[in-house]
Design a protein around this motif. Structure first.
Motif, mmCIF file in Angstrom:
data_model
loop_
_atom_site.group_PDB
_atom_site.id
_atom_site.type_symbol
_atom_site.label_atom_id
_atom_site.label_comp_id
_atom_site.label_asym_id
_atom_site.label_seq_id
_atom_site.Cartn_x
_atom_site.Cartn_y
_atom_site.Cartn_z
ATOM 1 N N PRO A 146 0.820 -1.208 0.000
ATOM 2 C CA PRO A 146 0.000 0.000 0.000
ATOM 3 C C PRO A 146 0.856 1.262 0.000
ATOM 4 C CG PRO A 146 -0.861 -1.590 1.576
ATOM 5 C CD PRO A 146 0.460 -2.128 1.101
ATOM 6 N N HIS A 147 0.380 2.274 -0.688
ATOM 7 C CA HIS A 147 0.971 3.607 -0.772
ATOM 8 C C HIS A 147 2.165 3.700 -1.719
ATOM 9 C CE1 HIS A 147 -1.548 4.343 2.669
ATOM 10 N NE2 HIS A 147 -0.824 3.602 3.487
ATOM 11 N N MET A 148 2.745 2.589 -2.150
ATOM 12 C CA MET A 148 3.992 2.619 -2.921
ATOM 13 C C MET A 148 3.747 3.050 -4.369
ATOM 14 S SD MET A 148 7.313 2.043 -2.576
ATOM 15 C CE MET A 148 7.484 0.915 -1.174
ATOM 16 N N THR A 149 4.519 4.033 -4.837
ATOM 17 C CA THR A 149 4.577 4.381 -6.255
ATOM 18 C C THR A 149 5.741 3.615 -6.871
ATOM 19 O OG1 THR A 149 3.626 6.586 -5.953
ATOM 20 C CG2 THR A 149 5.012 6.260 -7.893
ATOM 21 N N VAL A 150 5.528 2.992 -8.031
ATOM 22 C CA VAL A 150 6.545 2.139 -8.655
ATOM 23 C C VAL A 150 6.867 2.681 -10.043
ATOM 24 C CG1 VAL A 150 7.138 -0.198 -9.395
ATOM 25 C CG2 VAL A 150 5.714 0.141 -7.366
ATOM 26 N N LEU A 151 8.142 3.049 -10.256
ATOM 27 C CA LEU A 151 8.584 3.680 -11.494
ATOM 28 C C LEU A 151 9.685 2.855 -12.161
ATOM 29 C CD1 LEU A 151 8.921 7.345 -10.141
ATOM 30 C CD2 LEU A 151 6.926 6.312 -11.267
ATOM 31 N N ALA A 152 9.654 2.799 -13.498
ATOM 32 C CA ALA A 152 10.676 2.086 -14.264
ATOM 33 C C ALA A 152 10.981 2.870 -15.535
ATOM 34 C CB ALA A 152 10.203 0.668 -14.607
ATOM 35 N N PRO A 153 11.940 3.794 -15.489
ATOM 36 C CA PRO A 153 12.268 4.587 -16.687
ATOM 37 C C PRO A 153 12.834 3.733 -17.804
ATOM 38 C CG PRO A 153 13.847 5.001 -14.916
ATOM 39 C CD PRO A 153 12.748 4.174 -14.323
ATOM 40 N N ALA A 154 12.574 4.163 -19.054
ATOM 41 C CA ALA A 154 12.973 3.380 -20.215
ATOM 42 C C ALA A 154 14.284 3.833 -20.839
ATOM 43 C CB ALA A 154 11.870 3.416 -21.276
ATOM 44 N N ASP A 155 14.791 4.998 -20.462
ATOM 45 C CA ASP A 155 16.099 5.425 -20.967
ATOM 46 C C ASP A 155 16.668 6.486 -20.038
ATOM 47 O OD1 ASP A 155 14.699 7.718 -21.648
ATOM 48 O OD2 ASP A 155 15.026 7.546 -23.806
#
Length: 336
Positions: A146-155
């Protein structure tokens, strides 16, 4: 088949020149800049070596190396966040998502604290170190909290954008980074907004939803291959795995014949599972087909691209799944 709504953008290929800096080094440089500007920010290190050449200047006291003790790293970050700081904690992805998970869950997520977990060596990017250092569970683990923002940039450019954007995001953030340099997606892309998919192509037949550098490149290459066959593919860079852009997925389910997800992750729990959950809730009857690592450890050692190909994360696999969706042979499941 429907016509393409826009001219294809240039696609970075394996021959394309990558940004000379790996995303983790871009992150390091941006973080050093931000620490010099914002006294709320603190950098907590686990002896990664990433910051050994950084001149912190007036921010030197806000760089703290706690050594290889990931649980302590998360606990210290939670305490600093409780005190009004915004800590950026640094470790490898597999250690953040497994070894330190209890501390992330109880100290950070449960208290909804603004800790930014910068996790390098995500996916198979530490392939040379073997299965112990592969991180094929982290997106699933982190998006469940809960509450977690999950980011995965592509470059590299996306890494800089997302690091700057995540500073003032409420609550905790997990930022998945690789190890080495990857090809740029090219200039002229729509700006990134956390929680919104970045459209890279438009097409009315099938939607390709990808996260992370090589999955996005595979989706773009597959879209080219499909276009030559008269199949028009929308490509969405889903740089935010949580909160997921449900509006973009609803539009894809309503306007295209199927959705293909592409990720450097196990098939269970990651992007494909998240997309399938959303589409199932819509009741749209749109098939969701996944290109992901099967329910097995990625055996052996080797470079990231070698292991991706060995595990079926390729443009050819994406195109094959898209054809299944378009021609009505989708069904459930994933590639290989």
């Amino acid at each position: 088949m429907t016509a393409m709504a826009a001219e294809p953008r240039p696609v970075a290929t394996e021959e394309a020149k990558p940004d000379p800096r790996p995303g983790r080094e871009v992150y390091r440089d941006v973080l050093a800049e931000l620490l010099g500007q914002d006294e709320r920010l603190v950098c907590l290190d686990s002896d990664t070596g990433l910051f050994s050449s950084v001149d912190w200047g007036k921010a030197q006291e806000r760089y703290i190396n706690l050594g290889i003790a990931e649980q302590n790293l998360m606990g210290a970050a939670a305490g600093l966040a409780r005190s009004g700081r915004i800590p950026f904690v640094n470790t490898m992805a597999t250690f953040a998502a497994t070894r330190a998970l209890e501390s992330v869950k109880l100290d950070i997520a449960m208290n909804n604290l603004p800790v930014r977990i910068a996790a390098t060596h995500g996916g198979l990017s530490a392939g040379h170190l073997g299965s112990t250092h592969h991180s094929l569970e982290d997106l699933g683990v982190m998006r469940m909290l809960p509450h977690m923002t999950v980011l995965a940039p592509a470059d590299a450019a996306a890494t800089e954008e997302l690091v700057r954007a995540c500073v003032d995001v409420p609550g905790p953030v997990y930022l998945r980074l690789g190890r080495g340099a990857t090809p740029d997606l090219g200039p002229g892309l729509p700006p990134l907004r956390i929680g919104r998919a970045q459209p890279l192509r438009e097409g009315g037949d099938v939607t390709l939803v990808a996260t992370g550098p090589y999955p996005v490149l595979a989706a773009l290459s597959a879209a080219d291959e499909l276009a030559a066959e008269g199949i028009a593919a929308t490509v969405l860079n889903m740089h935010t795995v949580k909160p997921l852009d449900t509006a973009a997925l609803a539009a894809a389910a309503e306007t295209t014949l199927g959705i293909v997800t592409v990720e450097e992750h196990w098939a269970a729990g990651g992007l494909g599972s998240a997309v399938a959950e959303v589409v199932a809730g819509l009741g749209a009857g749109c098939p969701v087909l996944r290109v992901a690592v099967r329910d097995t450890f990625a055996a052996g050692t080797g470079g990231q691209r070698h292991l991706l190909e060995r595990n079926g994360i390729t443009a050819e696999a994406v195109a094959a799944r898209a054809r299944q969706a378009v021609h009505g042979r989708g069904g459930a499941g994933f590639s290989r």
